[in-house]
Scaffold this active site. Structure first.
Site, PDB file in Angstrom:
ATOM      1  N   HIS A 127       2.744  14.452  -0.159  1.00  0.00           N
ATOM      2  CA  HIS A 127       3.040  14.264   1.375  1.00  0.00           C
ATOM      3  C   HIS A 127       4.409  14.762   1.662  1.00  0.00           C
ATOM      4  CE1 HIS A 127      -0.884  12.467   2.429  1.00  0.00           C
ATOM      5  NE2 HIS A 127      -0.648  11.284   1.484  1.00  0.00           N
ATOM      6  N   HIS A 139       0.864  -1.272   0.058  1.00  0.00           N
ATOM      7  CA  HIS A 139      -0.145   0.075   0.063  1.00  0.00           C
ATOM      8  C   HIS A 139       0.781   1.144   0.235  1.00  0.00           C
ATOM      9  CE1 HIS A 139      -4.000   1.956   0.704  1.00  0.00           C
ATOM     10  NE2 HIS A 139      -3.257   2.872   1.396  1.00  0.00           N
ATOM     11  N   ALA A 140       0.689   2.267  -1.100  1.00  0.00           N
ATOM     12  CA  ALA A 140       1.630   3.110  -1.400  1.00  0.00           C
ATOM     13  C   ALA A 140       1.646   4.182  -0.071  1.00  0.00           C
ATOM     14  CB  ALA A 140       1.077   3.837  -2.352  1.00  0.00           C
ATOM     15  N   HIS A 196       0.640  11.864  -5.912  1.00  0.00           N
ATOM     16  CA  HIS A 196       0.219  12.041  -4.469  1.00  0.00           C
ATOM     17  C   HIS A 196       1.141  11.712  -3.399  1.00  0.00           C
ATOM     18  CE1 HIS A 196      -3.168  11.526  -1.612  1.00  0.00           C
ATOM     19  NE2 HIS A 196      -2.108  10.452  -1.138  1.00  0.00           N
ATOM     20  N   GLU A 197       1.787  10.761  -3.589  1.00  0.00           N
ATOM     21  CA  GLU A 197       2.840  10.461  -2.428  1.00  0.00           C
ATOM     22  C   GLU A 197       4.035  11.522  -2.464  1.00  0.00           C
ATOM     23  OE1 GLU A 197       2.166   8.384  -0.426  1.00  0.00           O
ATOM     24  OE2 GLU A 197       0.330   7.264  -1.427  1.00  0.00           O
ATOM     25  N   HIS A 256     -10.490   1.177   7.510  1.00  0.00           N
ATOM     26  CA  HIS A 256     -10.285   2.232   8.328  1.00  0.00           C
ATOM     27  C   HIS A 256     -11.089   2.197   9.696  1.00  0.00           C
ATOM     28  CE1 HIS A 256      -8.949   3.600   4.526  1.00  0.00           C
ATOM     29  NE2 HIS A 256      -8.334   4.674   5.015  1.00  0.00           N
ATOM     30  N   TYR A 311     -10.618  12.147   3.869  1.00  0.00           N
ATOM     31  CA  TYR A 311     -10.618  11.906   2.648  1.00  0.00           C
ATOM     32  C   TYR A 311     -11.860  12.640   2.010  1.00  0.00           C
ATOM     33  CZ  TYR A 311      -7.562   8.217   4.302  1.00  0.00           C
ATOM     34  OH  TYR A 311      -6.501   7.555   5.031  1.00  0.00           O
ATOM     35  N   GLU A 332      -3.932  14.895   2.506  1.00  0.00           N
ATOM     36  CA  GLU A 332      -4.283  14.006   1.292  1.00  0.00           C
ATOM     37  C   GLU A 332      -4.600  14.630   0.200  1.00  0.00           C
ATOM     38  OE1 GLU A 332      -4.094  11.044   1.603  1.00  0.00           O
ATOM     39  OE2 GLU A 332      -3.334  11.013   3.904  1.00  0.00           O
TER      40      GLU A 332
END
Ligand SMILES: [Zn+2]
Length: 512
Positions: free
Chosen positions: A287, A253-254, A283-284, A411, A421, A311
């Site tokens: 962060h 999971h990234a 996306h990563e 979650h 999210y 996010e």
């Protein structure tokens, strides 16, 4: 102890952040605290080791059943997988009920009425006001969501028959290409416009140009560099994981990390060479750049303005991966003309707009559970009431009395709050609009890319480096000029698709 001590505003803010820092605070009693920790790890491991096992004894992991949910178009088979995966959650329920009780004891020892109030209280406004704010945002998105829902239900009805997909009811939850019906991009082939749409095939372009995993990450880094962000440190390239290693299990999971809260930035991914994963890399990295931007803040301020911001940043950048940008970096030769936008917008909407009501309802459920407004025997019933109300989806079969369907979503057993999210899906469009304005892009929002705009980069960085040192409303003002979250940008972004959907829906009965 410090609740009533008189201190300056900045110290008070840090104390509040410290107090609200735990998701499920333990009770003061040591044995109870130990029990809470044990329940937490048991629930996580039940989910992590969960499998769907057939009668012949063969078992499938969540990754494997998810792949089936994405690609199978056999309603009976989809139902088998849908029901099968939910078996993993049945034994979670007594543990979950016990955890709610212990968590509430912990929250009360900090001065909150319950965990629900603790969670709702992290948004620089009164805990009871926050849900109203979410309702307001949802009401801005709802008309567009209903148009999308209407079209998707009609197309699913054509594909599976109206006995399976009744046209006046919520959509059966197993037919939307995803285990939780939270993103619908996998059924694009079922609901896409009949007219041929020229949509850039990034996966094919990456392959044709010989991009490997490293080249994909370098390309994503260069997007941020083009905005004026400093390059990633050497250690990022040495210490990140881009490929699944041979011969050992890893969590694929990234994720993105800052190991020392300073410069030791890394991502961990098992990169697939696809257009979708190209987005995930952006996306990563979002962060990572956020983490680096606020690294000089005091410890308690090194974080997201509110939890939706973190996010949203990488996704905001990924919204700039438009045909215009793909042409700039040489991945495609020609920008398809605007008549093709319906296809691209449909794909984005199936993933991002379909997600919004799901992103909202998960914590609507948890807030009521944690505050004791709903009794354990009604947990599952409430889950499905909310799924119907917000998403317009329904359980494809009657659920057993012992079913605990919320537990089949990561979650919930892992206790990761979910409203972030929902917020991220609203914020990314708002940020995209603000940055496009700053970059001076005057075209339609869905065609804008901020690639190469140092002005946009500077404005973005100003917000990022604030971390959580001030209320998120101030961070918001720094970038957008207004302290309010606003979902109206979504309507602007998808305007051409909305017109097209309304045309498709004109003789259909919409709603559920
Ligand atoms: Zn993320």
């Amino acid at each position: 102890m410090f609740n009533d001590v008189e201190v300056d505003a900045d110290t008070r803010r840090q104390l509040e952040l410290l107090k609200g820092g735990l998701t499920i605070p333990p009770p003061a009693n040591r044995e109870k605290a130990a029990r809470l920790a044990q329940i937490g790890s048991e629930l996580s491991s039940m989910y992590g080791s969960g499998q769907y096992c057939r009668e012949d004894g063969t078992c499938l992991s969540l990754v494997e059943v998810s792949a089936q949910m994405a690609t199978s178009r056999d309603a009976d088979l989809l139902l088998v997988y849908w029901e099968g995966w939910r078996e993993v959650a049945v034994p979670m329920k007594p543990l979950y009920v016990e955890q709610v009780g212990l968590g509430n004891e912990g929250a009360q020892s900090l001065g909150f009425s319950n965990v629900s109030e603790l969670w709702r209280g992290k948004y620089d406004m009164p805990a009871d006001e926050f849900p109203k704010e979410l309702d307001r945002l949802w009401s801005q998105v709802e008309p567009f969501y209903e148009s999308l829902h209407c079209h998707v239900r009609a197309k699913l009805g054509e594909h599976y028959g109206e006995d399976t997909v009744p046209q006046d009811q919520p959509i059966p939850a197993h037919l939307l290409g995803n285990m939780w019906a939270q993103t619908w991009g996998n059924i694009y082939d079922v609901v896409k416009p009949e007219q041929e749409m020229q949509v850039p095939d990034v996966t094919a372009a990456l392959k044709a140009q010989g991009y490997d995993e490293l080249a994909m990450v370098k390309q994503a880094e260069s997007f941020f560099s083009s905005l004026g962000f400093e390059q990633l440190p050497e250690t990022f390239w040495e210490r990140s994981m881009f490929q699944k290693p041979e011969g050992r299990d890893v969590q694929c999971h990234a994720s993105a990390w800052n190991l020392d809260d300073q410069e030791d930035l890394r991502i961990k991914m098992c990169i697939q060479k696809t257009g979708e994963e190209f987005n995930v890399i952006h996306h990563e990295l979002g962060h990572n750049y956020y983490q680096r931007a606020y690294k000089d803040q005091p410890l308690l301020y090194r974080g997201s303005a509110n939890d939706g911001f973190h996010e949203a940043i990488g996704d905001t950048i990924a919204l700039s991966i438009t045909p215009k940008y793909l042409k700039q970096i040489g991945l495609i030769d020609e920008i398809p003309d605007a008549s093709n936008d319906i296809g691209m917008l449909m794909q984005v909407a199936l993933d991002k707009i379909a997600f919004i009501p799901f992103g909202l309802m998960v914590d609507q459920w948890r807030w009521k559970v944690m505050s004791g407004e709903v009794a354990p025997e009604d947990y599952n019933k409430l889950w499905w009431e909310l799924r119907e109300k917000y998403q317009g989806v329904q359980a494809p079969v009657d659920r057993d009395d012992d079913a605990f369907d919320p537990g089949a979503k990561y979650h919930v057993p892992a206790n990761v709050p979910y409203t972030r999210y929902f917020l991220a899906h609203i914020l990314q469009f708002q940020f995209h609009k603000a940055l496009c304005d700053i970059a001076g892009d005057e075209g339609p929002l869905n065609r804008c890319s901020i690639y190469g705009s140092e002005e946009a980069g500077t404005a973005l960085n100003k917000m990022l480096e604030m971390g959580m040192s001030e209320p998120w409303q101030n961070a918001m003002t720094t970038l957008t000029g207004s302290p309010d979250m606003d979902a109206s940008t979504i309507a602007a972004y998808f305007a051409p698709l909305k017109t097209w959907l309304d045309e498709q829906n004109k003789d259909r009965m919409c709603g559920w």
